[in-house]
Motif scaffolding. Structure first.
Motif, short mmCIF file in Angstrom:
data_model
loop_
_atom_site.label_atom_id
_atom_site.label_comp_id
_atom_site.label_asym_id
_atom_site.label_seq_id
_atom_site.Cartn_x
_atom_site.Cartn_y
_atom_site.Cartn_z
N VAL A 163 -32.23 17.23 -21.88
CA VAL A 163 -31.86 18.51 -21.27
C VAL A 163 -30.36 18.51 -20.94
O VAL A 163 -29.85 17.59 -20.30
CB VAL A 163 -32.68 18.75 -19.99
CG1 VAL A 163 -32.24 20.03 -19.28
CG2 VAL A 163 -34.17 18.82 -20.32
N ALA A 164 -29.67 19.55 -21.39
CA ALA A 164 -28.21 19.61 -21.27
C ALA A 164 -27.73 19.51 -19.83
O ALA A 164 -26.75 18.82 -19.52
CB ALA A 164 -27.69 20.89 -21.92
N SER A 165 -28.43 20.18 -18.92
CA SER A 165 -27.98 20.23 -17.53
C SER A 165 -28.10 18.89 -16.81
O SER A 165 -27.58 18.73 -15.71
CB SER A 165 -28.78 21.30 -16.77
OG SER A 165 -30.16 20.99 -16.78
N ARG A 166 -28.76 17.92 -17.42
CA ARG A 166 -28.91 16.61 -16.78
C ARG A 166 -27.63 15.78 -16.87
O ARG A 166 -27.45 14.84 -16.09
CB ARG A 166 -30.06 15.82 -17.42
CG ARG A 166 -31.43 16.46 -17.23
CD ARG A 166 -32.52 15.46 -17.58
NE ARG A 166 -32.48 14.33 -16.68
CZ ARG A 166 -32.97 13.13 -16.96
NH1 ARG A 166 -33.51 12.90 -18.14
NH2 ARG A 166 -32.91 12.15 -16.08
N GLU A 168 -24.15 14.78 -16.08
CA GLU A 168 -23.08 15.02 -15.11
C GLU A 168 -21.72 14.91 -15.80
O GLU A 168 -20.82 15.71 -15.56
CB GLU A 168 -23.15 13.99 -13.98
CG GLU A 168 -24.39 14.06 -13.12
CD GLU A 168 -24.36 13.01 -12.02
OE1 GLU A 168 -23.26 12.55 -11.65
OE2 GLU A 168 -25.44 12.65 -11.54
N THR A 170 -20.65 13.78 -19.69
CA THR A 170 -21.09 13.31 -21.01
C THR A 170 -20.21 12.18 -21.52
O THR A 170 -20.70 11.19 -22.08
CB THR A 170 -21.12 14.47 -22.01
OG1 THR A 170 -21.90 15.53 -21.48
CG2 THR A 170 -21.72 14.03 -23.33
N SER A 192 -27.32 25.19 -25.12
CA SER A 192 -27.30 25.23 -23.66
C SER A 192 -28.60 24.67 -23.08
O SER A 192 -28.72 24.51 -21.86
CB SER A 192 -27.09 26.66 -23.17
OG SER A 192 -28.14 27.51 -23.62
N TYR A 193 -29.57 24.37 -23.94
CA TYR A 193 -30.86 23.86 -23.49
C TYR A 193 -30.93 22.33 -23.56
O TYR A 193 -31.39 21.68 -22.62
CB TYR A 193 -32.00 24.45 -24.34
CG TYR A 193 -32.22 25.92 -24.10
CD1 TYR A 193 -33.12 26.35 -23.12
CD2 TYR A 193 -31.54 26.87 -24.83
CE1 TYR A 193 -33.33 27.70 -22.89
CE2 TYR A 193 -31.74 28.23 -24.62
CZ TYR A 193 -32.63 28.64 -23.64
OH TYR A 193 -32.82 29.97 -23.42
N TYR A 195 -29.11 18.53 -25.51
CA TYR A 195 -28.15 17.83 -26.36
C TYR A 195 -28.90 16.85 -27.24
O TYR A 195 -29.95 16.32 -26.85
CB TYR A 195 -27.14 17.05 -25.52
CG TYR A 195 -26.19 17.88 -24.68
CD1 TYR A 195 -26.00 19.24 -24.92
CD2 TYR A 195 -25.48 17.30 -23.63
CE1 TYR A 195 -25.12 19.99 -24.15
CE2 TYR A 195 -24.60 18.04 -22.86
CZ TYR A 195 -24.43 19.38 -23.12
OH TYR A 195 -23.56 20.12 -22.35
N ARG A 216 -28.81 13.64 -14.19
CA ARG A 216 -29.42 14.34 -13.06
C ARG A 216 -30.94 14.44 -13.26
O ARG A 216 -31.40 14.57 -14.39
CB ARG A 216 -28.86 15.76 -12.95
CG ARG A 216 -27.38 15.85 -12.65
CD ARG A 216 -27.01 17.31 -12.40
NE ARG A 216 -25.58 17.48 -12.22
CZ ARG A 216 -24.75 17.86 -13.18
NH1 ARG A 216 -25.21 18.11 -14.40
NH2 ARG A 216 -23.46 18.01 -12.94
N CYS A 218 -34.35 16.27 -13.68
CA CYS A 218 -34.67 17.60 -14.23
C CYS A 218 -35.74 18.21 -13.34
O CYS A 218 -36.94 18.03 -13.56
CB CYS A 218 -35.17 17.45 -15.67
SG CYS A 218 -35.38 19.02 -16.51
#
Length: 223
Positions: A163-166, A168, A170, A192-193, A195, A216, A218
């Motif tokens: 998941v991309a938002s995880r 912090e 890259t 955006s969902y 990587y 991070r 999820c």
């Protein structure tokens, strides 16, 4: 009237499922892989409930990450041996011709070997490809990825879809992977969902902490 009662009951069941999924999801991301193995060993039904909730989340995405992994491996020789860490329902194994060792905490398929992802029952340098598809859970990431290094042949491929938002940082994550014995081959950060990262094993993991190896949790909000 009976129709309204059935609809109300269905909504209540949906809310309960959502609440239970969020609780289990939090346990998986904020505890170690050993904690997760213990959780589902004591309550196997909880894993099935978690997987249902997980599938509901992923269905909202325009593309399933596992399909990206499938397409990648279909372009590679079918003779390559694959280890699928956190395999779920074994979609990957069912979609390619390769031999796939499927590992997870509960067997959703007869193909699955139940184990802790930090201690899989494979010999050293036994596989050509290791896969983590939305499966880098737990607070002991270095131990889990070190296990992937152990079972991979020198020059073998590590595929990570997460998941991309995880992420912090890259760049810091990729630098940390070099300490674990991997070099970055390619990275697709366009979605955006999620990587998709491809690494090659360059040698054994080096001892000591790997600063930057952070993801991070999820965690899903109540809807």
């Amino acid at each position: 009237r009976s129709g309204r009662s059935a609809a109300l009951r269905a909504r209540m069941e949906e809310r309960l499922l959502g609440a239970r999924f969020r609780y289990l999801n939090q346990q998986l991301y904020t505890g170690s892989s050993r904690d997760a193995a213990r959780l589902f060993r004591d309550d196997p039904a909880a894993f099935h409930l978690y997987h249902r909730g997980f599938e509901r989340q992923v269905r909202r995405w325009p593309e399933r990450p596992v399909q990206r992994i499938v397409r990648y491996l279909r372009r590679r020789p079918a003779s390559l041996v694959v280890a699928d860490f956190g395999c779920g329902d074994c979609t990957l194994a069912a979609s390619i011709k390769n031999q796939v060792h499927c590992f997870d905490l509960v067997p959703l398929s007869p193909r699955v070997t139940v184990c802790d992802m930090a201690k899989v029952p494979l010999a050293a340098e036994a596989v050509d490809v290791a896969v983590f598809c939305l499966a880098l859970m737990g607070t002991n990431l270095q131990e889990i990825l070190g296990e992937a290094n152990r079972v991979l042949k020198l020059g073998g491929t590590l595929l990570v879809a997460e998941v991309a938002s995880r992420f912090e940082d890259t760049r810091a994550f990729l630098r940390a992977m070099t300490q674990l014995g991997f070099k970055t081959v390619s990275k697709d950060l366009s979605s955006s969902y999620f990587y998709v990262l491809e690494f090659a094993k360059t040698g054994p993991a080096r001892p000591g902490p790997a600063p930057g190896l952070r993801l991070r949790p999820c965690l899903y909000k109540r809807r």
